[in-house]
Scaffold this motif. Structure first.
Motif, PDB file in Angstrom:
ATOM      1  N   UNK A  35       0.806  -1.219   0.000  1.00 32.82           N
ATOM      2  CA  UNK A  35       0.000   0.000   0.000  1.00 32.82           C
ATOM      3  C   UNK A  35       0.838   1.267   0.000  1.00 32.82           C
ATOM      4  N   UNK A  36       2.111   1.180   0.426  1.00 31.57           N
ATOM      5  CA  UNK A  36       2.961   2.359   0.469  1.00 31.57           C
ATOM      6  C   UNK A  36       3.749   2.556  -0.823  1.00 31.57           C
ATOM      7  N   UNK A  37       3.675   1.588  -1.723  1.00 31.42           N
ATOM      8  CA  UNK A  37       4.459   1.670  -2.949  1.00 31.42           C
ATOM      9  C   UNK A  37       3.674   2.390  -4.041  1.00 31.42           C
ATOM     10  N   UNK A  38       4.342   3.310  -4.707  1.00 32.58           N
ATOM     11  CA  UNK A  38       3.744   3.944  -5.869  1.00 32.58           C
ATOM     12  C   UNK A  38       4.511   3.549  -7.112  1.00 32.58           C
ATOM     13  N   UNK A  39       3.833   3.425  -8.232  1.00 31.11           N
ATOM     14  CA  UNK A  39       4.479   2.983  -9.479  1.00 31.11           C
ATOM     15  C   UNK A  39       4.792   4.183 -10.358  1.00 31.11           C
ATOM     16  N   UNK A  40       5.993   4.186 -10.932  1.00 32.14           N
ATOM     17  CA  UNK A  40       6.386   5.234 -11.885  1.00 32.14           C
ATOM     18  C   UNK A  40       5.687   4.926 -13.217  1.00 32.14           C
ATOM     19  N   UNK A  41       4.759   5.806 -13.613  1.00 34.06           N
ATOM     20  CA  UNK A  41       3.978   5.545 -14.833  1.00 34.06           C
ATOM     21  C   UNK A  41       4.491   6.298 -16.050  1.00 34.06           C
ATOM     22  N   UNK A  55      11.693  14.671 -14.332  1.00 35.30           N
ATOM     23  CA  UNK A  55      10.443  14.752 -13.583  1.00 35.30           C
ATOM     24  C   UNK A  55       9.614  13.521 -13.909  1.00 35.30           C
ATOM     25  N   UNK A  56       9.133  12.837 -12.855  1.00 41.56           N
ATOM     26  CA  UNK A  56       8.401  11.586 -13.044  1.00 41.56           C
ATOM     27  C   UNK A  56       7.033  11.681 -12.390  1.00 41.56           C
ATOM     28  N   UNK A  57       6.106  10.844 -12.867  1.00 39.42           N
ATOM     29  CA  UNK A  57       4.744  10.785 -12.339  1.00 39.42           C
ATOM     30  C   UNK A  57       4.541   9.412 -11.676  1.00 39.42           C
ATOM     31  N   UNK A  58       4.061   9.467 -10.423  1.00 35.47           N
ATOM     32  CA  UNK A  58       3.936   8.250  -9.618  1.00 35.47           C
ATOM     33  C   UNK A  58       2.507   8.140  -9.101  1.00 35.47           C
ATOM     34  N   UNK A  59       1.938   6.940  -9.168  1.00 35.56           N
ATOM     35  CA  UNK A  59       0.564   6.731  -8.700  1.00 35.56           C
ATOM     36  C   UNK A  59       0.533   6.143  -7.301  1.00 35.56           C
ATOM     37  N   UNK A  60      -0.519   6.496  -6.567  1.00 34.27           N
ATOM     38  CA  UNK A  60      -0.872   5.831  -5.295  1.00 34.27           C
ATOM     39  C   UNK A  60       0.296   5.757  -4.309  1.00 34.27           C
ATOM     40  N   UNK A  61       0.896   6.877  -4.017  1.00 33.54           N
ATOM     41  CA  UNK A  61       1.977   6.885  -3.039  1.00 33.54           C
ATOM     42  C   UNK A  61       1.700   7.974  -2.009  1.00 33.54           C
ATOM     43  N   UNK A  62       1.841   7.706  -0.714  1.00 33.14           N
ATOM     44  CA  UNK A  62       1.634   8.734   0.306  1.00 33.14           C
ATOM     45  C   UNK A  62       2.608   9.899   0.132  1.00 33.14           C
ATOM     46  N   UNK A 100      -0.629  16.295  -8.313  1.00 35.57           N
ATOM     47  CA  UNK A 100      -1.392  16.624  -9.518  1.00 35.57           C
ATOM     48  C   UNK A 100      -2.444  15.544  -9.724  1.00 35.57           C
ATOM     49  N   UNK A 101      -3.712  15.876  -9.375  1.00 32.18           N
ATOM     50  CA  UNK A 101      -4.799  14.915  -9.442  1.00 32.18           C
ATOM     51  C   UNK A 101      -4.439  13.708  -8.584  1.00 32.18           C
ATOM     52  N   UNK A 102      -4.491  12.493  -9.138  1.00 29.93           N
ATOM     53  CA  UNK A 102      -4.134  11.298  -8.355  1.00 29.93           C
ATOM     54  C   UNK A 102      -2.676  10.899  -8.556  1.00 29.93           C
ATOM     55  N   UNK A 103      -1.895  11.811  -9.123  1.00 28.11           N
ATOM     56  CA  UNK A 103      -0.471  11.560  -9.370  1.00 28.11           C
ATOM     57  C   UNK A 103       0.372  12.396  -8.417  1.00 28.11           C
ATOM     58  N   UNK A 104       1.510  11.812  -8.014  1.00 33.15           N
ATOM     59  CA  UNK A 104       2.518  12.576  -7.282  1.00 33.15           C
ATOM     60  C   UNK A 104       3.662  12.857  -8.250  1.00 33.15           C
ATOM     61  N   UNK A 105       3.992  14.142  -8.386  1.00 33.20           N
ATOM     62  CA  UNK A 105       5.072  14.544  -9.283  1.00 33.20           C
ATOM     63  C   UNK A 105       6.360  14.652  -8.480  1.00 33.20           C
ATOM     64  N   UNK A 111      20.756   8.695  -9.044  1.00 38.56           N
ATOM     65  CA  UNK A 111      20.609   7.451  -9.793  1.00 38.56           C
ATOM     66  C   UNK A 111      21.710   6.496  -9.343  1.00 38.56           C
ATOM     67  N   UNK A 112      21.310   5.387  -8.708  1.00 37.47           N
ATOM     68  CA  UNK A 112      22.264   4.383  -8.247  1.00 37.47           C
ATOM     69  C   UNK A 112      22.418   3.275  -9.272  1.00 37.47           C
ATOM     70  N   UNK A 113      21.309   2.901  -9.905  1.00 37.66           N
ATOM     71  CA  UNK A 113      21.304   1.929 -10.984  1.00 37.66           C
ATOM     72  C   UNK A 113      20.256   2.392 -11.993  1.00 37.66           C
ATOM     73  N   UNK A 114      20.091   1.654 -13.055  1.00 38.10           N
ATOM     74  CA  UNK A 114      19.156   2.044 -14.109  1.00 38.10           C
ATOM     75  C   UNK A 114      17.731   2.189 -13.566  1.00 38.10           C
ATOM     76  N   UNK A 115      17.096   3.355 -13.848  1.00 37.70           N
ATOM     77  CA  UNK A 115      15.719   3.618 -13.433  1.00 37.70           C
ATOM     78  C   UNK A 115      14.844   3.679 -14.681  1.00 37.70           C
ATOM     79  N   UNK A 116      13.672   3.051 -14.632  1.00 41.29           N
ATOM     80  CA  UNK A 116      12.793   3.064 -15.790  1.00 41.29           C
ATOM     81  C   UNK A 116      11.329   3.029 -15.351  1.00 41.29           C
ATOM     82  N   UNK A 117      10.447   3.265 -16.310  1.00 37.81           N
ATOM     83  CA  UNK A 117       9.023   3.191 -16.027  1.00 37.81           C
ATOM     84  C   UNK A 117       8.677   1.803 -15.487  1.00 37.81           C
ATOM     85  N   UNK A 118       7.734   1.787 -14.546  1.00 39.00           N
ATOM     86  CA  UNK A 118       7.359   0.523 -13.920  1.00 39.00           C
ATOM     87  C   UNK A 118       8.063   0.281 -12.605  1.00 39.00           C
TER      88      UNK A 118
END
Length: 593
Positions: A35-41, A55-62, A100-105, A111-118
């Protein structure tokens, strides 16, 4: 619910005496449910691979000021609950930008290792929780299994991380040390592979950092929080120093006092020559690794039987009383039931040329002593020693024989059958290397162990100048009780006993005279009838295991030997019995409640 706990390696190291060069970050986490994890969309620039400043958009994260960015390595689910455990690897960091709406910006800051969507974002404050001092302690046994190495390879080495399935067992704490070993087979006991400490923990899984390897650690290796299982009771570096000529107990203590890493000392002895003043013989022995064939021989002996053990002085299985003497042996070879080492012992020694009077004292005293759960310890010499061992076995008691030879050498040879019987129903102990033949100076050296293991020493028929008096003098030096049986003042074999009495030893005329002076284990009633074991509502295997566990201590080795079940079968049932409050864990094994 998030039950992830975070601990910095430096905090662990401060409490586990691991050297500072282990203080690097290992970015793995365990999370129960998400429940505390948000996904990078998505990202503002639409790129798949993300970098610092993106700048990234993340869903469902406190909401939080800072976030850790995670990549999912794997997920697991246990049969007893429907929640998933996620294994995550930290790949970067980010800070809150806006909602921003239901997204956290967010904005990526590291960057410690490769970061990608998902990938995921987790609020930073969720990772830092106060770690009380008690968290460094282990409260119960762990018998788990390595699921995989987190570096994606089949074989793990020093500084690698491994994921452990700990089943339903609780009580394992962050910072706790764990030991890795091969699974037991029909032909071989478990074999020690290495050790590490827990730095991530969830309900059913743990991640451990490997800090030392004796051999390569494999996926499917077994895991334990105790070192007193089978032969996993020794430290290789201490064993090598024991094999090294001119390395005494005092030199070993000086190495520890100066905080010198033993592995480094063995690899580079010349570096420590100014501090240690080593002999040339020791330096050459270590530099040219002349210990290797000797150590291989020990390894081979250990693998021959589950009854064979090697116990170094820094092991939890090492006898506590023996560690108190001025010059304890750096290690002990043991064959038989090692749980006896830390039970209450009385040494019984005397002449090799005993009379009927000596036999009568053994027959009169020992049954009552054994009935009070005393372990009879002696040197398996001809005479009083042999009589003491045989009487202990005849009374269904336990006995320990301390040898003046290598543990694989029976001396005197006419005691071969006694040697085998003690090995099966008691314990054989020696500090001398395998294959060591009897030498005159070995026996006085052996005698300090006989007295050192025991609360007191009973001397029966001893000449004025004899090995028995050497044992008694060691006992006096070690602050042990000395008891002497009086006899004919004109008989040469009684002069040593009378001399000890004149020196302050207690004159004893009965077993009770001895029992009055000793600190005894829980009282037992010698002639109390034994009630039949209760039949409980459990399957045959569980009943069989429960039946063989006694009210003092029963080791895993004894349970395996009694039941012929596998290590894996036994540990699962033991856990069930423990949870039902039928047994409890004690040092060295299990005890019926």
């Amino acid at each position: 619910m998030l039950i992830l706990l975070f601990i910095t390696p430096s905090l662990i190291l401060a409490n586990t005496a691991i050297k500072p060069y282990y203080t690097f970050f290992v970015p793995y986490y365990l999370v129960e449910d998400t429940p505390q994890l948000g996904e990078i969309t998505d990202s503002l620039d639409g790129r798949v691979l993300l970098s610092v400043g993106t700048i990234i958009y993340v869903t469902h994260v406190p909401k939080s000021q800072t976030y850790d960015l995670m990549a999912k390595v794997d997920s697991f689910s246990h049969d007893d609950h429907d929640k998933k455990t996620y294994l995550l690897k930290q790949v970067g960091k980010a800070v809150f930008n806006k909602q921003q709406s239901n997204m956290t910006v967010m904005t990526i800051t590291n960057v410690m290792q490769e970061i990608q969507k998902g990938d995921y974002a987790l609020p930073k404050q969720e990772l830092f929780q106060k770690l009380p001092d008690a968290m460094i302690q282990l409260k119960s046994n762990l018998h788990g299994k390595i699921i995989s190495t987190l570096e994606g390879i089949q074989i793990a080495r020093k500084y690698h991380s491994v994921l452990i399935d700990i089943g339903k067992q609780d009580g394992l704490m962050l910072g706790g040390r764990v030991y890795f070993f091969s699974d037991k087979t029909d032909n071989h006991p478990p074999k020690y592979h290495g050790e590490g400490f827990i730095y991530r923990l969830s309900d059913h899984y743990a991640i451990a950092l490997i800090t030392n390897t004796d051999q390569e650690i494999n996926a499917d290796d077994m895991v334990s929080t105790q070192i007193n299982k089978g032969r996993i009771m020794y430290d290789k570096a201490t064993a090598i120093l024991y094999l090294t000529p001119a390395i005494s107990y005092r030199i070993y203590q000086r190495l520890l006092h100066l905080g010198i890493d033993l592995d480094d000392f063995i690899s580079n002895p010349c570096r420590y020559q100014p501090q240690m003043h080593l002999s040339q013989q020791s330096i050459v022995f270590l530099i040219h690794k002349k210990y290797e064939p000797l150590y291989d021989r020990i390894e081979s002996w250990l693998e021959q039987s589950n009854k064979h053990h090697l116990i170094t002085i820094n092991s939890a299985a090492y006898p506590k009383l023996l560690k108190e003497i001025p010059t304890p042996p750096l290690l002990l070879f043991a064959s038989g039931d090692i749980n006896l080492l830390n039970q209450t012992q009385l040494a019984v020694v005397g002449t090799r040329h005993h009379t009927r009077y000596g036999q009568d004292i053994i027959d009169a005293f020992l049954p009552d002593l054994i009935a009070q759960q005393l372990i009879i310890t002696s040197g398996m010499a001809i005479g009083i020693d042999t009589l003491a061992h045989k009487q202990a076995l005849a009374q269904n008691g336990k006995t320990i024989a301390v040898l003046g030879t290598g543990i694989d050498i029976c001396y005197p040879y006419q005691n071969k059958s006694l040697y085998q019987e003690v090995q099966s129903n008691g314990l054989i102990v020696s500090e001398f290397p395998l294959g060591s033949q009897p030498k005159r100076h070995h026996f006085p050296q052996r005698n300090r162990i006989i007295s050192g293991l025991s609360q007191g020493v009973l001397v029966i028929e001893a000449a004025h100048k004899s090995g028995s008096l050497i044992t008694a003098f060691h006992a006096i030096e070690q602050n042990r009780d000395v008891f002497a049986a009086p006899g004919n003042i004109f008989h040469p074999s009684m002069q040593g006993c009378h001399y000890l009495i004149q020196m302050g030893a207690k004159l004893v005329c009965s077993a009770q005279d001895i029992l009055d002076e000793l600190i005894l284990p829980v009282e037992s009633k010698p002639h109390q009838s034994v009630l039949p074991l209760p039949k409980l509502d459990m399957d045959d295997d569980a009943q069989q295991i429960y039946d063989c566990i006694n009210s003092t201590c029963t080791s895993i080795d004894q349970i395996i030997e009694y039941t012929n079940l596998t290590y894996t079968q036994i540990t699962g049932i033991l856990f069930q019995l423990e949870m039902e409050s039928l047994i409890k864990v004690v040092p060295g094994g299990y005890q019926r409640i």
